[in-house]
Write an enzyme that holds these catalytic residues in place. Structure first.
Site, short mmCIF file in Angstrom:
data_model
loop_
_atom_site.label_atom_id
_atom_site.label_comp_id
_atom_site.label_asym_id
_atom_site.label_seq_id
_atom_site.Cartn_x
_atom_site.Cartn_y
_atom_site.Cartn_z
CG ASP A 326 62.90 87.39 -7.23
OD1 ASP A 326 63.84 87.87 -7.90
OD2 ASP A 326 62.31 86.34 -7.51
CG LEU A 327 68.02 85.20 -3.75
CD1 LEU A 327 68.61 83.80 -3.71
CD2 LEU A 327 68.98 86.19 -3.12
CG ASP A 369 64.38 83.37 -7.14
OD1 ASP A 369 63.28 83.09 -7.62
OD2 ASP A 369 65.09 84.30 -7.56
#
Length: 443
Positions: A326-327, A369
Protein backbone atom coordinates in the site's frame (compact mmCIF):
# COMPACT_ATOMS: atom_id res chain seq x y z
CA UNK A 1 -21.64 -37.97 -99.90
CA UNK A 2 -18.85 -40.27 -98.85
CA UNK A 3 -16.79 -39.22 -95.81
CA UNK A 4 -13.16 -40.30 -95.55
CA UNK A 5 -13.05 -40.94 -91.79
CA UNK A 6 -9.43 -42.02 -91.90
CA UNK A 7 -8.46 -38.60 -93.21
CA UNK A 8 -10.85 -36.90 -90.79
CA UNK A 9 -9.58 -38.56 -87.60
CA UNK A 10 -6.28 -36.62 -87.35
CA UNK A 11 -8.15 -33.34 -87.77
CA UNK A 12 -10.63 -34.31 -85.07
CA UNK A 13 -7.83 -35.28 -82.69
CA UNK A 14 -6.14 -31.91 -83.14
CA UNK A 15 -9.45 -30.16 -82.38
CA UNK A 16 -9.70 -31.78 -78.95
CA UNK A 17 -9.11 -29.52 -75.98
CA UNK A 18 -7.48 -32.42 -74.14
CA UNK A 19 -4.05 -33.54 -75.36
CA UNK A 20 -3.57 -36.94 -76.98
CA UNK A 21 -0.19 -38.61 -76.43
CA UNK A 22 1.10 -41.77 -78.10
CA UNK A 23 4.21 -43.22 -76.47
CA UNK A 24 6.15 -46.29 -77.55
CA UNK A 25 7.22 -49.10 -75.25
CA UNK A 26 10.54 -47.34 -74.58
CA UNK A 27 8.82 -44.19 -73.32
CA UNK A 28 9.47 -42.09 -76.42
CA UNK A 29 6.75 -39.77 -77.71
CA UNK A 30 5.76 -40.75 -81.26
CA UNK A 31 2.67 -38.58 -81.57
CA UNK A 32 1.13 -35.67 -79.66
CA UNK A 33 -1.85 -33.52 -80.60
CA UNK A 34 -1.69 -29.75 -81.02
CA UNK A 35 -3.25 -29.21 -77.59
CA UNK A 36 0.17 -29.99 -76.08
CA UNK A 37 1.29 -26.40 -76.60
CA UNK A 38 -1.31 -24.74 -74.33
CA UNK A 39 -0.90 -27.63 -71.88
CA UNK A 40 2.90 -27.70 -71.49
CA UNK A 41 4.17 -24.84 -73.65
CA UNK A 42 5.91 -27.08 -76.19
CA UNK A 43 4.88 -27.55 -79.80
CA UNK A 44 4.21 -31.02 -81.13
CA UNK A 45 7.42 -30.90 -83.17
CA UNK A 46 9.43 -30.13 -79.99
CA UNK A 47 7.99 -33.08 -78.08
CA UNK A 48 7.92 -35.82 -80.72
CA UNK A 49 11.03 -37.96 -80.38
CA UNK A 50 11.67 -36.97 -76.76
CA UNK A 51 11.09 -39.04 -73.59
CA UNK A 52 7.76 -38.46 -71.85
CA UNK A 53 9.54 -38.86 -68.50
CA UNK A 54 11.59 -35.72 -69.20
CA UNK A 55 8.50 -33.58 -68.59
CA UNK A 56 7.33 -35.17 -65.34
CA UNK A 57 7.76 -33.47 -61.98
CA UNK A 58 10.68 -35.26 -60.24
CA UNK A 59 8.59 -36.04 -57.15
CA UNK A 60 6.02 -37.89 -59.27
CA UNK A 61 8.48 -39.84 -61.42
CA UNK A 62 8.49 -43.09 -59.45
CA UNK A 63 4.73 -43.53 -59.19
CA UNK A 64 4.28 -42.45 -62.83
CA UNK A 65 6.66 -45.21 -63.92
CA UNK A 66 4.66 -47.68 -61.85
CA UNK A 67 1.43 -46.51 -63.50
CA UNK A 68 2.98 -46.76 -66.98
CA UNK A 69 4.10 -50.33 -66.30
CA UNK A 70 0.59 -51.13 -65.08
CA UNK A 71 -0.92 -49.78 -68.32
CA UNK A 72 1.58 -51.73 -70.43
CA UNK A 73 0.55 -54.90 -68.59
CA UNK A 74 -2.99 -54.40 -69.86
CA UNK A 75 -4.62 -52.45 -67.01
CA UNK A 76 -6.23 -49.28 -68.33
CA UNK A 77 -6.12 -46.09 -66.27
CA UNK A 78 -8.92 -43.51 -66.30
CA UNK A 79 -8.16 -41.39 -63.24
CA UNK A 80 -4.40 -41.23 -62.73
CA UNK A 81 -3.12 -37.81 -61.64
CA UNK A 82 0.39 -36.47 -61.64
CA UNK A 83 2.37 -33.28 -62.17
CA UNK A 84 4.27 -32.11 -65.22
CA UNK A 85 6.63 -29.18 -65.68
CA UNK A 86 5.55 -26.47 -68.10
CA UNK A 87 8.12 -24.97 -70.43
CA UNK A 88 8.10 -21.80 -68.29
CA UNK A 89 8.91 -23.83 -65.16
CA UNK A 90 5.45 -23.83 -63.61
CA UNK A 91 3.73 -27.00 -62.43
CA UNK A 92 0.79 -28.47 -64.38
CA UNK A 93 -1.56 -30.97 -62.75
CA UNK A 94 -2.82 -33.56 -65.22
CA UNK A 95 -5.59 -36.16 -65.14
CA UNK A 96 -4.84 -39.09 -67.41
CA UNK A 97 -6.87 -41.71 -69.28
CA UNK A 98 -4.55 -44.31 -70.82
CA UNK A 99 -4.53 -47.78 -72.36
CA UNK A 100 -2.02 -50.07 -74.01
CA UNK A 101 -2.28 -51.21 -77.64
CA UNK A 102 -0.56 -54.58 -77.77
CA UNK A 103 -0.74 -54.83 -81.54
CA UNK A 104 1.13 -51.56 -82.14
CA UNK A 105 3.11 -51.78 -78.87
CA UNK A 106 2.03 -48.24 -78.06
CA UNK A 107 0.68 -46.48 -74.99
CA UNK A 108 -2.21 -44.17 -75.95
CA UNK A 109 -3.28 -41.54 -73.43
CA UNK A 110 -5.46 -38.46 -73.15
CA UNK A 111 -4.27 -35.70 -70.79
CA UNK A 112 -6.58 -33.16 -69.19
CA UNK A 113 -5.29 -30.03 -67.45
CA UNK A 114 -6.84 -29.98 -63.93
CA UNK A 115 -4.56 -27.30 -62.49
CA UNK A 116 -7.37 -24.75 -62.15
CA UNK A 117 -9.66 -27.35 -60.61
CA UNK A 118 -7.00 -28.34 -58.11
CA UNK A 119 -6.33 -24.70 -57.23
CA UNK A 120 -10.05 -24.18 -56.63
CA UNK A 121 -10.04 -27.20 -54.32
CA UNK A 122 -6.97 -25.85 -52.53
CA UNK A 123 -8.58 -22.44 -52.13
CA UNK A 124 -11.76 -23.90 -50.70
CA UNK A 125 -9.80 -26.18 -48.38
CA UNK A 126 -7.56 -23.29 -47.24
CA UNK A 127 -10.61 -21.21 -46.35
CA UNK A 128 -12.04 -24.07 -44.32
CA UNK A 129 -8.73 -24.79 -42.58
CA UNK A 130 -8.15 -21.16 -41.64
CA UNK A 131 -11.66 -20.92 -40.24
CA UNK A 132 -11.05 -24.13 -38.32
CA UNK A 133 -7.74 -22.80 -36.96
CA UNK A 134 -9.40 -19.54 -35.91
CA UNK A 135 -12.01 -21.41 -33.85
CA UNK A 136 -9.44 -23.72 -32.25
CA UNK A 137 -6.77 -21.10 -31.49
CA UNK A 138 -7.04 -19.20 -28.22
CA UNK A 139 -4.21 -16.78 -29.06
CA UNK A 140 -2.83 -14.99 -32.10
CA UNK A 141 0.31 -17.11 -31.93
CA UNK A 142 -1.74 -20.32 -31.95
CA UNK A 143 -3.59 -19.00 -35.01
CA UNK A 144 -0.26 -18.36 -36.73
CA UNK A 145 0.78 -21.95 -36.05
CA UNK A 146 -2.44 -23.20 -37.66
CA UNK A 147 -1.93 -20.99 -40.71
CA UNK A 148 1.61 -22.28 -41.02
CA UNK A 149 0.23 -25.79 -41.52
CA UNK A 150 -2.18 -24.56 -44.21
CA UNK A 151 0.56 -22.71 -46.13
CA UNK A 152 2.88 -25.68 -45.72
CA UNK A 153 0.39 -27.86 -47.58
CA UNK A 154 -0.24 -25.30 -50.31
CA UNK A 155 3.47 -24.56 -50.86
CA UNK A 156 5.32 -27.58 -49.45
CA UNK A 157 8.66 -26.62 -50.96
CA UNK A 158 8.67 -23.05 -49.64
CA UNK A 159 9.67 -21.36 -46.39
CA UNK A 160 6.96 -19.26 -44.72
CA UNK A 161 7.31 -15.91 -42.94
CA UNK A 162 4.38 -14.22 -41.26
CA UNK A 163 5.12 -10.69 -40.06
CA UNK A 164 2.92 -8.23 -38.17
CA UNK A 165 3.78 -4.55 -38.43
CA UNK A 166 3.97 -2.31 -35.36
CA UNK A 167 3.72 1.14 -36.91
CA UNK A 168 4.61 2.96 -33.68
CA UNK A 169 7.84 1.03 -33.09
CA UNK A 170 8.61 0.52 -36.77
CA UNK A 171 9.31 -3.18 -36.19
CA UNK A 172 8.00 -6.51 -37.43
CA UNK A 173 6.79 -9.16 -34.99
CA UNK A 174 7.43 -12.62 -36.43
CA UNK A 175 6.49 -16.01 -34.92
CA UNK A 176 9.74 -17.76 -34.01
CA UNK A 177 9.14 -21.23 -35.37
CA UNK A 178 12.79 -22.19 -35.06
CA UNK A 179 12.35 -22.59 -31.29
CA UNK A 180 9.17 -24.68 -31.69
CA UNK A 181 7.85 -23.14 -28.47
CA UNK A 182 4.44 -21.58 -28.01
CA UNK A 183 4.30 -17.78 -27.69
CA UNK A 184 7.85 -17.20 -28.98
CA UNK A 185 8.08 -14.07 -31.15
CA UNK A 186 11.02 -12.34 -32.78
CA UNK A 187 11.18 -8.60 -33.46
CA UNK A 188 13.00 -7.33 -36.54
CA UNK A 189 13.35 -3.79 -37.88
CA UNK A 190 11.27 -2.97 -40.96
CA UNK A 191 14.27 -1.97 -43.04
CA UNK A 192 13.51 0.32 -45.95
CA UNK A 193 14.60 -1.13 -49.27
CA UNK A 194 13.51 -4.67 -48.45
CA UNK A 195 10.73 -6.34 -50.39
CA UNK A 196 8.68 -6.99 -47.26
CA UNK A 197 8.84 -3.30 -46.30
CA UNK A 198 7.59 -2.40 -49.78
CA UNK A 199 4.64 -4.80 -49.46
CA UNK A 200 3.66 -3.20 -46.15
CA UNK A 201 4.23 0.36 -47.42
CA UNK A 202 2.19 -0.03 -50.61
CA UNK A 203 -0.31 -2.65 -49.53
CA UNK A 204 0.43 -4.47 -52.80
CA UNK A 205 1.70 -7.97 -53.53
CA UNK A 206 5.28 -8.24 -54.71
CA UNK A 207 7.32 -10.86 -56.53
CA UNK A 208 11.00 -10.39 -55.82
CA UNK A 209 14.29 -12.16 -55.27
CA UNK A 210 15.20 -14.01 -52.10
CA UNK A 211 17.91 -12.40 -49.95
CA UNK A 212 20.14 -15.25 -48.68
CA UNK A 213 21.57 -13.00 -45.95
CA UNK A 214 18.17 -11.95 -44.53
CA UNK A 215 15.59 -14.71 -44.55
CA UNK A 216 12.08 -13.62 -45.40
CA UNK A 217 12.97 -9.98 -46.14
CA UNK A 218 13.48 -10.19 -49.92
CA UNK A 219 15.45 -7.97 -52.30
CA UNK A 220 13.53 -5.00 -53.65
CA UNK A 221 15.27 -5.20 -57.04
CA UNK A 222 12.61 -6.85 -59.20
CA UNK A 223 13.77 -10.05 -60.91
CA UNK A 224 12.69 -11.22 -64.31
CA UNK A 225 9.13 -12.54 -64.05
CA UNK A 226 10.35 -16.09 -64.57
CA UNK A 227 13.02 -15.76 -61.84
CA UNK A 228 10.89 -14.67 -58.84
CA UNK A 229 11.79 -16.86 -55.85
CA UNK A 230 10.25 -14.55 -53.21
CA UNK A 231 6.56 -13.75 -52.96
CA UNK A 232 4.94 -11.43 -50.44
CA UNK A 233 1.32 -10.34 -50.05
CA UNK A 234 -0.12 -7.80 -47.58
CA UNK A 235 -2.41 -8.54 -44.66
CA UNK A 236 -4.92 -5.72 -45.00
CA UNK A 237 -7.60 -4.63 -42.54
CA UNK A 238 -10.13 -1.87 -43.27
CA UNK A 239 -7.92 0.61 -41.42
CA UNK A 240 -4.32 -0.40 -42.08
CA UNK A 241 -1.83 -2.92 -43.40
CA UNK A 242 -1.40 -5.38 -40.54
CA UNK A 243 1.71 -7.02 -41.97
CA UNK A 244 2.73 -9.43 -44.70
CA UNK A 245 2.56 -13.10 -45.59
CA UNK A 246 5.72 -14.26 -47.36
CA UNK A 247 6.90 -17.45 -49.02
CA UNK A 248 10.36 -17.87 -50.45
CA UNK A 249 12.28 -20.64 -52.15
CA UNK A 250 15.04 -22.22 -50.03
CA UNK A 251 16.26 -24.23 -53.02
CA UNK A 252 17.18 -23.30 -56.59
CA UNK A 253 14.62 -24.05 -59.26
CA UNK A 254 11.45 -23.12 -57.37
CA UNK A 255 9.81 -20.06 -58.92
CA UNK A 256 6.52 -18.30 -58.26
CA UNK A 257 3.90 -17.43 -60.86
CA UNK A 258 0.75 -15.32 -61.01
CA UNK A 259 -1.37 -18.28 -59.92
CA UNK A 260 0.75 -18.57 -56.75
CA UNK A 261 0.25 -14.88 -56.04
CA UNK A 262 -3.51 -15.20 -56.44
CA UNK A 263 -3.68 -18.19 -54.12
CA UNK A 264 -1.46 -16.60 -51.44
CA UNK A 265 -3.40 -13.33 -51.65
CA UNK A 266 -6.65 -15.22 -51.11
CA UNK A 267 -5.20 -16.85 -47.99
CA UNK A 268 -3.89 -13.49 -46.76
CA UNK A 269 -7.29 -11.83 -47.23
CA UNK A 270 -9.00 -14.49 -45.14
CA UNK A 271 -6.20 -14.41 -42.57
CA UNK A 272 -6.37 -10.63 -42.12
CA UNK A 273 -10.06 -10.86 -41.25
CA UNK A 274 -9.41 -13.63 -38.75
CA UNK A 275 -6.42 -11.79 -37.22
CA UNK A 276 -8.55 -8.70 -36.60
CA UNK A 277 -11.15 -10.84 -34.87
CA UNK A 278 -8.53 -12.71 -32.84
CA UNK A 279 -6.92 -9.47 -31.72
CA UNK A 280 -10.30 -8.13 -30.64
CA UNK A 281 -10.92 -11.34 -28.68
CA UNK A 282 -7.51 -11.06 -27.01
CA UNK A 283 -8.18 -7.43 -26.08
CA UNK A 284 -11.51 -8.38 -24.52
CA UNK A 285 -9.92 -11.31 -22.70
CA UNK A 286 -7.12 -9.07 -21.44
CA UNK A 287 -9.56 -6.40 -20.27
CA UNK A 288 -11.57 -9.01 -18.38
CA UNK A 289 -8.54 -10.18 -16.40
CA UNK A 290 -6.35 -7.08 -16.11
CA UNK A 291 -6.50 -3.67 -14.49
CA UNK A 292 -7.40 -1.00 -17.06
CA UNK A 293 -4.99 1.62 -15.66
CA UNK A 294 -1.82 -0.36 -14.95
CA UNK A 295 -2.27 -3.44 -17.12
CA UNK A 296 -1.55 -5.65 -14.11
CA UNK A 297 -3.47 -8.78 -13.24
CA UNK A 298 -6.78 -7.80 -11.62
CA UNK A 299 -8.34 -9.15 -8.44
CA UNK A 300 -10.28 -12.04 -10.02
CA UNK A 301 -7.36 -13.40 -12.05
CA UNK A 302 -5.05 -13.00 -9.06
CA UNK A 303 -7.34 -15.20 -6.97
CA UNK A 304 -7.24 -17.85 -9.70
CA UNK A 305 -3.44 -17.70 -9.86
CA UNK A 306 -3.19 -17.95 -6.07
CA UNK A 307 -5.50 -20.97 -5.93
CA UNK A 308 -3.52 -22.68 -8.70
CA UNK A 309 -0.21 -21.95 -6.94
CA UNK A 310 -1.57 -23.31 -3.66
CA UNK A 311 -2.66 -26.58 -5.30
CA UNK A 312 0.77 -26.96 -6.90
CA UNK A 313 2.57 -26.19 -3.63
CA UNK A 314 0.38 -28.72 -1.77
CA UNK A 315 1.14 -31.47 -4.30
CA UNK A 316 4.86 -30.77 -4.43
CA UNK A 317 5.35 -29.77 -0.78
CA UNK A 318 6.50 -26.36 -1.98
CA UNK A 319 6.33 -22.93 -0.42
CA UNK A 320 5.03 -19.60 -1.62
CA UNK A 321 4.71 -16.08 -0.28
CA UNK A 322 2.05 -13.41 -0.56
CA UNK A 323 2.90 -9.69 -0.27
CA UNK A 324 0.32 -6.97 0.26
CA UNK A 325 1.52 -3.42 -0.58
CA UNK A 326 0.00 0.00 0.00
CA UNK A 327 1.41 3.44 -0.93
CA UNK A 328 1.83 5.71 2.08
CA UNK A 329 0.21 9.13 1.74
CA UNK A 330 -1.24 8.40 -1.68
CA UNK A 331 -4.65 9.94 -0.90
CA UNK A 332 -3.02 13.26 -0.02
CA UNK A 333 -1.01 13.31 -3.25
CA UNK A 334 -4.10 12.35 -5.25
CA UNK A 335 -6.17 15.10 -3.63
CA UNK A 336 -3.56 17.88 -3.85
CA UNK A 337 -1.79 17.09 -7.13
CA UNK A 338 -4.75 15.71 -9.06
CA UNK A 339 -5.96 12.33 -10.20
CA UNK A 340 -3.75 12.36 -13.31
CA UNK A 341 -0.62 12.59 -11.16
CA UNK A 342 -2.03 9.88 -8.90
CA UNK A 343 -2.69 7.63 -11.87
CA UNK A 344 0.85 8.13 -13.18
CA UNK A 345 2.18 7.22 -9.74
CA UNK A 346 0.19 3.98 -9.70
CA UNK A 347 1.43 3.12 -13.20
CA UNK A 348 5.03 3.77 -12.15
CA UNK A 349 4.58 1.60 -9.07
CA UNK A 350 3.20 -1.21 -11.23
CA UNK A 351 6.21 -1.07 -13.56
CA UNK A 352 8.63 -1.12 -10.61
CA UNK A 353 6.93 -4.12 -9.07
CA UNK A 354 7.06 -5.97 -12.38
CA UNK A 355 10.71 -5.04 -12.73
CA UNK A 356 11.79 -6.84 -9.58
CA UNK A 357 9.73 -10.03 -9.94
CA UNK A 358 10.18 -13.14 -12.03
CA UNK A 359 7.99 -14.35 -14.90
CA UNK A 360 6.68 -17.09 -12.63
CA UNK A 361 5.49 -14.51 -10.06
CA UNK A 362 2.26 -12.51 -10.29
CA UNK A 363 1.78 -8.80 -9.59
CA UNK A 364 -1.80 -7.55 -9.21
CA UNK A 365 -3.65 -4.34 -8.45
CA UNK A 366 -6.38 -5.11 -5.94
CA UNK A 367 -7.92 -1.65 -6.10
CA UNK A 368 -6.97 1.95 -5.29
CA UNK A 369 -3.31 2.03 -4.25
CA UNK A 370 -3.26 -1.57 -2.97
CA UNK A 371 -1.17 -4.18 -4.77
CA UNK A 372 -0.36 -7.82 -4.18
CA UNK A 373 2.62 -9.93 -5.25
CA UNK A 374 2.56 -13.73 -5.39
CA UNK A 375 6.04 -15.23 -5.12
CA UNK A 376 6.36 -18.91 -5.99
CA UNK A 377 9.12 -21.38 -5.11
CA UNK A 378 10.42 -19.42 -2.09
CA UNK A 379 12.86 -20.69 0.54
CA UNK A 380 11.64 -19.46 3.90
CA UNK A 381 11.25 -16.17 5.72
CA UNK A 382 14.82 -15.04 5.17
CA UNK A 383 14.33 -14.99 1.41
CA UNK A 384 11.02 -13.11 1.85
CA UNK A 385 12.69 -10.48 4.03
CA UNK A 386 15.30 -10.00 1.31
CA UNK A 387 12.56 -9.58 -1.31
CA UNK A 388 10.68 -7.08 0.89
CA UNK A 389 13.84 -5.04 1.42
CA UNK A 390 14.34 -4.96 -2.36
CA UNK A 391 10.78 -3.75 -2.90
CA UNK A 392 11.16 -1.02 -0.24
CA UNK A 393 14.44 0.18 -1.76
CA UNK A 394 12.95 0.33 -5.24
CA UNK A 395 9.84 2.18 -4.08
CA UNK A 396 11.90 4.73 -2.17
CA UNK A 397 13.52 5.99 -5.36
CA UNK A 398 12.05 9.32 -6.53
CA UNK A 399 9.29 9.22 -9.13
CA UNK A 400 9.65 11.86 -11.84
CA UNK A 401 6.11 12.73 -12.86
CA UNK A 402 5.24 15.69 -15.07
CA UNK A 403 8.63 17.26 -14.44
CA UNK A 404 8.43 16.95 -10.63
CA UNK A 405 10.13 14.52 -8.28
CA UNK A 406 7.93 12.70 -5.79
CA UNK A 407 9.27 10.70 -2.87
CA UNK A 408 6.92 7.97 -1.67
CA UNK A 409 7.13 4.91 0.50
CA UNK A 410 5.01 1.82 0.85
CA UNK A 411 3.81 -0.44 3.61
CA UNK A 412 4.27 -4.15 3.00
CA UNK A 413 2.65 -7.10 4.73
CA UNK A 414 3.70 -10.69 4.10
CA UNK A 415 2.25 -14.15 4.54
CA UNK A 416 4.08 -17.44 3.93
CA UNK A 417 2.56 -20.76 2.94
CA UNK A 418 2.15 -23.07 4.80
CA UNK A 419 3.25 -21.31 8.03
CA UNK A 420 0.69 -18.46 7.89
CA UNK A 421 -2.23 -20.23 6.29
CA UNK A 422 -3.31 -23.07 4.04
CA UNK A 423 -5.97 -21.28 1.97
CA UNK A 424 -6.07 -18.19 -0.22
CA UNK A 425 -8.42 -16.46 2.21
CA UNK A 426 -6.14 -17.14 5.20
CA UNK A 427 -3.02 -15.92 3.40
CA UNK A 428 -4.67 -12.74 2.07
CA UNK A 429 -6.08 -11.94 5.52
CA UNK A 430 -2.68 -12.47 7.17
CA UNK A 431 -0.79 -10.37 4.59
CA UNK A 432 -3.41 -7.60 4.79
CA UNK A 433 -3.24 -7.51 8.60
CA UNK A 434 0.58 -7.39 8.50
CA UNK A 435 0.44 -4.56 5.94
CA UNK A 436 -1.73 -2.40 8.22
CA UNK A 437 0.53 -3.26 11.15
CA UNK A 438 3.50 -2.02 9.09
CA UNK A 439 1.61 1.14 8.18
CA UNK A 440 0.94 1.96 11.85
CA UNK A 441 4.61 1.58 12.66
CA UNK A 442 5.61 4.02 9.90
CA UNK A 443 2.91 6.64 10.63
Amino acid sequence: MTIDFKALYPKLIHLLLDTVFVVDEFGQIVFVSDACQPLLGYSADEMIGTRILDYIHPDDLERTLAAANSVMSGKSHTDFRNRYLHKDGSVVHILWSARWSEEERLRIAVARDVTALRQADQTRNALYRISEAAHAAETLRALCDGVREVIGELFPESDLYLAFHDAEKGVLSIPDWSANQENDWTEKPKDAGTAIAEVIRTGQACMASRDPAHQGMGLITPPKPEDADWLGVPLISPDAVLGALVIESPLPGIRYREADRELLQFVATQLATVVERKRAEERLRFMAHHDALTGLTNRSLFYDRLETALRSATRNEGRLALLYLDLNGFKKINDTKGHETGDQMLIEMARRLEGCTRETDTVARMGGDEFTVLLTDVHGRASIETAVAKFRELMSLPMNLEGKAFHVSCSIGTALYPEDGATARELLSKADANMYLSKRHTS
